[in-house]
Scaffold this motif. Structure first.
Motif, PDB file in Angstrom:
ATOM      1  N   UNK A  51       0.799  -1.267   0.044  1.00 41.68           N
ATOM      2  CA  UNK A  51      -0.016  -0.008   0.194  1.00 41.68           C
ATOM      3  C   UNK A  51       0.786   1.132  -0.182  1.00 41.68           C
ATOM      4  N   UNK A  61      -0.019 -11.788  14.262  1.00 41.43           N
ATOM      5  CA  UNK A  61      -0.394 -13.114  15.013  1.00 41.43           C
ATOM      6  C   UNK A  61      -0.586 -14.194  14.043  1.00 41.43           C
ATOM      7  N   UNK A  62       0.170 -15.302  14.136  1.00 43.90           N
ATOM      8  CA  UNK A  62       0.337 -16.154  13.080  1.00 43.90           C
ATOM      9  C   UNK A  62       0.727 -16.040  11.837  1.00 43.90           C
ATOM     10  N   UNK A  63       0.019 -15.586  10.957  1.00 35.74           N
ATOM     11  CA  UNK A  63       0.536 -14.997   9.623  1.00 35.74           C
ATOM     12  C   UNK A  63      -0.639 -14.313   8.851  1.00 35.74           C
ATOM     13  N   UNK A  64       0.051 -13.481   8.034  1.00 37.90           N
ATOM     14  CA  UNK A  64      -1.108 -12.737   7.232  1.00 37.90           C
ATOM     15  C   UNK A  64      -0.774 -12.710   5.774  1.00 37.90           C
ATOM     16  N   UNK A  65      -1.925 -13.132   5.243  1.00 35.46           N
ATOM     17  CA  UNK A  65      -1.566 -13.455   3.658  1.00 35.46           C
ATOM     18  C   UNK A  65      -2.339 -12.161   2.602  1.00 35.46           C
ATOM     19  N   UNK A  66      -1.738 -11.682   2.238  1.00 30.57           N
ATOM     20  CA  UNK A  66      -2.197 -10.806   1.117  1.00 30.57           C
ATOM     21  C   UNK A  66      -1.915 -10.929  -0.517  1.00 30.57           C
ATOM     22  N   UNK A  96       4.867 -24.108   6.705  1.00 26.66           N
ATOM     23  CA  UNK A  96       3.939 -24.382   5.704  1.00 26.66           C
ATOM     24  C   UNK A  96       3.966 -23.053   4.868  1.00 26.66           C
TER      25      UNK A  96
ATOM     26  N   UNK B 332      -2.868  -6.984  12.680  1.00 24.90           N
ATOM     27  CA  UNK B 332      -2.556  -7.350  11.303  1.00 24.90           C
ATOM     28  C   UNK B 332      -3.609  -7.987  10.720  1.00 24.90           C
ATOM     29  N   UNK B 333      -4.913  -8.448  11.231  1.00 21.38           N
ATOM     30  CA  UNK B 333      -5.978  -8.929  10.430  1.00 21.38           C
ATOM     31  C   UNK B 333      -6.297  -7.785   9.339  1.00 21.38           C
ATOM     32  N   UNK B 334      -6.289  -6.444   9.674  1.00 16.82           N
ATOM     33  CA  UNK B 334      -6.698  -5.494   8.871  1.00 16.82           C
ATOM     34  C   UNK B 334      -6.103  -5.481   7.581  1.00 16.82           C
ATOM     35  N   UNK B 335      -4.765  -5.906   7.605  1.00 20.32           N
ATOM     36  CA  UNK B 335      -3.949  -5.673   6.131  1.00 20.32           C
ATOM     37  C   UNK B 335      -4.121  -6.859   5.256  1.00 20.32           C
ATOM     38  N   UNK B 336      -4.441  -7.904   5.862  1.00 19.27           N
ATOM     39  CA  UNK B 336      -4.656  -9.069   4.885  1.00 19.27           C
ATOM     40  C   UNK B 336      -5.412 -10.378   5.363  1.00 19.27           C
ATOM     41  N   UNK B 337      -5.154 -11.385   5.100  1.00 22.36           N
ATOM     42  CA  UNK B 337      -6.136 -12.470   5.655  1.00 22.36           C
ATOM     43  C   UNK B 337      -5.248 -12.971   6.783  1.00 22.36           C
ATOM     44  N   UNK B 338      -5.563 -13.233   7.881  1.00 19.49           N
ATOM     45  CA  UNK B 338      -4.812 -13.762   9.127  1.00 19.49           C
ATOM     46  C   UNK B 338      -5.188 -15.383   9.050  1.00 19.49           C
ATOM     47  N   UNK B 339      -4.205 -15.870   9.427  1.00 22.78           N
ATOM     48  CA  UNK B 339      -4.112 -17.205   9.592  1.00 22.78           C
ATOM     49  C   UNK B 339      -3.217 -17.822  10.820  1.00 22.78           C
ATOM     50  N   UNK B 340      -3.907 -18.209  12.002  1.00 23.57           N
ATOM     51  CA  UNK B 340      -3.363 -18.459  13.077  1.00 23.57           C
ATOM     52  C   UNK B 340      -3.693 -19.587  13.595  1.00 23.57           C
ATOM     53  N   UNK B 341      -2.850 -20.497  14.315  1.00 22.89           N
ATOM     54  CA  UNK B 341      -3.201 -21.616  15.193  1.00 22.89           C
ATOM     55  C   UNK B 341      -3.571 -20.960  16.566  1.00 22.89           C
ATOM     56  N   UNK B 375      -4.589 -27.224   9.573  1.00 20.83           N
ATOM     57  CA  UNK B 375      -3.774 -26.305   9.459  1.00 20.83           C
ATOM     58  C   UNK B 375      -3.345 -26.037   7.946  1.00 20.83           C
ATOM     59  N   UNK B 376      -3.654 -26.858   6.840  1.00 20.59           N
ATOM     60  CA  UNK B 376      -3.242 -26.702   5.525  1.00 20.59           C
ATOM     61  C   UNK B 376      -4.499 -26.158   4.705  1.00 20.59           C
ATOM     62  N   UNK B 378      -5.939 -23.289   4.663  1.00 22.09           N
ATOM     63  CA  UNK B 378      -6.105 -21.856   4.420  1.00 22.09           C
ATOM     64  C   UNK B 378      -6.777 -21.512   3.036  1.00 22.09           C
ATOM     65  N   UNK B 379      -6.459 -21.974   1.807  1.00 23.61           N
ATOM     66  CA  UNK B 379      -6.968 -21.506   0.775  1.00 23.61           C
ATOM     67  C   UNK B 379      -8.369 -21.705   0.422  1.00 23.61           C
ATOM     68  N   UNK B 382     -10.173 -19.398   2.754  1.00 22.54           N
ATOM     69  CA  UNK B 382     -10.292 -18.128   2.186  1.00 22.54           C
ATOM     70  C   UNK B 382     -11.252 -17.988   1.140  1.00 22.54           C
TER      71      UNK B 382
END
Lengths: 194, 530
Positions: A51, A61-66, A96, B332-341, B375-376, B378-379, B382
């Motif tokens: 951006x 937290x965990x991981x962020x995807x974009x 992963x 962090x969830x604002x910026x993208x898609x979060x994926x967390x255990x 945990x696999x 994600x997609x 999504x």
């Protein structure tokens, strides 16, 4: 640099191609992962990249995807970016994210010696995990704006990168310095390898 | 990756004993004018189908697993052998006992939310905080402190552990110490020890319960299995290494405990929404399912819009609060898609779920949490989100939902009881509560927390284990309060100080009728499953 445009893809990873049609461009889908210890600025780099913004962030937290679309004159890149959390508790899940990555950015903070040592551990881990030679690996020294607090010199970073055959760049996500150059540096070999 | 869905956990037993879940034949007999004699499952706000949460006796559920068999009696109160359920204390008697204990400290309580860490632990400011929380390992190693740094407190925590050990050496358990206006509460949860030091008038039980929340917060990040494993391996492990970067979650949870009535009531509040809209949102969510999906939760800020769950799987309100806290205190969830255990400790302390967390639109308050066992996946998830959003956008419901977001609360004046300033109403069978926005006198943070303190006090009186009350009326200089608990609901009302007790009692009926009229909007009456 002027030809480069940024677009945000809002519909998710599986959406169709770029919205601005350009003549006979190639489209390359690339998975990119950001690694490194906590607080080195991985999310900030990602945010600067996607951006062109900077703001203070809380730990990921965990991981962020974009996803991010980058159009060069003759290639369109669809980046799938995995911004991982640097915290130790999430390390068990990071494989992963770097599995199958086309580009891996190992980030350290030039004002924190420890993060440089952690970066080397990340590199060793990547080497252990069948990372194919085609993967573009970049060592990134971030927080270049804190040069007066520098604990890891440009030279050190550079020689480590040469040693391991990596690309190297010192950036500042805060000022935006060298971030687009970093992305260009990744784009070129990606383009070549596919 | 193993699938951690289990079916034999404790929460299920509660459902089976039949006392709490709505009884089938009663569900349709929703009386027009609810009275306190209502059967569970028919009170305003009760779900029409099976309940949405595991809602064991809410409060008791949380404390049960750690309660000693003998509850220490609070000082100054003697039990005169009353029957367990005692009817209202009268006006006069209650009046002064409360007022004098109100500690009048907090002269300069600073509120900048993030700076508390650098504080000097020898300073007066540090000492004067109303509530301290410490977490340490059984080796006496500091793990967390709410104020100041852990390093500076290592000897203090050593003393705390010594206290615990000395008492345990005599085959006893230390629960609390009361001295000089302070309460020091201990909670031993192997391999952790939690200590709360409070100057508030909360009971030991309430404080212990808050410590449990902190304990579960830590478990949710690591799982109990991992926690045990670490300390069995290395007794003096420094757990801060693993919790690094998550301290703000605990900080935020402690703030919620001071301010959010949901954590006090063991219940969740909903975004007021026309039931037709909510049903459409729910069914869109229901349609966007995946094999590994266990819960789909849509939040609007700190309010629940809807929750869809796998059949026979229940989400405990405590786990839901932990999810709320996670979303509310992360950027962090604002910026993208979060994926967390994430471990949902009331569901299963042994394993991780994997949560897909994302906002529906970048600037929106609507946050979708998809909880999966894989945990696999994600997609896949999504894609679920994309399908949900697509389906929702095709309907006008999305517009109405966005419209509803503009007024996420309601004013108490809608009820039409002039003296009523504020209330909390919890439907026990659905585990949901409703409450209007705070009126003018309570909008500052100090006043908000003071009112919460009063509710907390009433709550602890109602749920006092040796002498529970059915109702309590409390007169004060600044407001009068009435609390009432039945088998179906819990109600806390705050009136202007000019009101009378008779008026307050009359208001209860009027309020219950109003809630019954509005229940479609304020509650989730028809929870859905995949």
């Amino acid at each position: 640099m002027g030809k480069r445009t940024r677009m945000r893809e809002s519909t998710g990873p599986r959406s169709p191609g770029p919205t601005t049609p350009t003549r006979d461009t190639r489209t390359i889908r690339a998975k990119m992962v950001l690694l490194g210890s906590s607080g080195v600025g991985k999310s900030s780099l990602a945010l600067r990249f996607s951006k062109d913004e900077f703001k203070g962030t809380l730990p990921t937290v965990g991981c962020a995807y974009f996803t991010q679309v980058v159009c060069l004159s003759d290639v369109t890149f669809h980046f799938e970016i995995w911004d991982t959390a640097g915290q130790e508790k999430y390390h068990s899940v990071t494989p992963l994210y770097y599995r199958g990555a086309h580009a891996a950015l190992v980030v350290y903070d030039i004002s924190k010696r420890e993060s440089f040592i952690r970066a080397q551990m990340w590199l060793r881990e990547l080497e252990k995990h069948y990372i194919p030679a085609s993967t573009v690996m970049v060592l990134v020294g971030n927080k270049g704006d804190l040069s007066e607090l520098c604990q890891v010199t440009l030279q050190e970073g550079h020689s480590l990168a040469v040693d391991r055959g990596l690309l190297f760049m010192e950036t500042s996500a805060k000022s935006g310095n060298q971030v687009s150059e970093l992305m260009l540096a990744i784009d070129r070999p990606l383009e070549g390898s596919r | 990756m193993a699938v951690y869905v289990h079916n034999k956990g404790i929460p299920w037993e509660v459902q089976q004993n039949g006392t709490l879940a709505p009884v089938d034949h009663l569900r349709n007999e929703r009386s027009e004018s609810p009275t306190p004699g209502l059967v569970v499952g028919t009170e305003p706000g009760a779900g029409q189908e099976s309940a949405m949460f595991v809602h064991a006796q809410s409060f008791e559920d949380l404390t049960a697993d750690s309660e000693p068999t003998t509850e220490p009696e609070p000082e100054g109160e003697t039990v005169l052998g009353e029957s367990a359920e005692e009817e209202a204390l009268c006006l006069g008697a209650e009046q002064e006992t409360q007022e004098e204990q109100q500690p009048e400290v907090e002269v300069e309580e600073e509120r900048p939310e993030n700076r508390s860490k650098e504080e000097d632990v020898c300073s007066e400011v540090w000492r004067s905080h109303r509530k301290h929380v410490f977490v340490l390992s059984e080796a006496g190693k500091p793990i967390y402190t709410r104020y100041g740094t852990e390093e500076a407190l290592s000897s203090t925590m050593g003393v705390m552990m010594a206290l615990v050990s000395v008492v345990e050496a005599d085959k006893n358990i230390i629960r609390s110490i009361h001295a000089d206006g302070y309460k020091v509460v201990f909670l031993r949860k192997t391999p952790l020890v939690l200590v709360g030091v409070s100057q508030t008038c909360q009971s030991d039980r309430e404080l212990t319960r808050e410590l449990q929340y902190i304990y579960y917060q830590i478990v949710s990040l690591l799982t109990l299995t991992q926690l045990n494993h670490i300390f069995q391996h290395k007794q003096n492990y420094d757990l801060r290494r693993l919790l690094a970067g998550s301290e703000h979650l605990t900080d935020n949870l402690l703030r919620l405990l001071d301010r959010d009535p949901g954590l006090l009531l063991s219940a969740v509040t909903c975004l007021p929404l026309a039931s037709s809209t909510r049903d459409l949102v729910s069914s869109s969510l229901q349609a966007a399912k995946a094999k590994s999906l266990v819960f789909s939760i849509l939040l609007a800020g700190d309010r629940l819009v809807t929750l869809v769950r796998k059949k026979d799987q229940y989400l405990h309100h405590m786990d839901l609060h932990l999810l709320f806290n996670l979303v509310g205190s992360s950027s962090s969830f604002r910026e993208g898609e979060g994926w967390t255990p994430i471990c949902l400790p009331k569901f299963n302390t042994a394993g991780f779920f994997h949560a897909h967390i994302s906002y529906l639109e970048p600037a929106s308050d609507l946050c979708l949490i998809l909880v999966s066992t894989d945990r696999e996946d994600f997609f896949n998830l999504s894609d679920c989100k994309r399908r949900f959003l697509e389906r929702l956008s095709r309907r006008t419901a999305y517009q109405s939902l966005k419209e509803a977001l503009k007024c996420p609360s309601y004013s108490v004046t809608q009820v039409g009881i002039p003296e009523l300033r504020h209330f909390l109403y919890k439907s026990k069978s659905s585990g949901l509560y409703t409450s209007p926005e705070l009126p003018l006198p309570y909008q500052s943070l100090e006043e908000q927390e003071r009112l919460m303190g009063l509710y907390q006090y009433l709550h602890s009186r109602l749920h006092q284990p040796t002498r529970p009350l059915r109702s309590i009326y409390r007169c004060g200089e600044t407001e009068n309060l009435l609390a009432w608990v039945t088998s179906g609901f819990e109600l806390y009302l705050c009136f202007s100080p000019l009101g009378t007790k008779a008026m307050a009692v009359a208001a209860v009926n009027k309020l219950l009728k109003w809630i019954r009229r509005e229940e479609d909007r304020l509650f989730i009456l028809s929870p859905m499953t995949y």
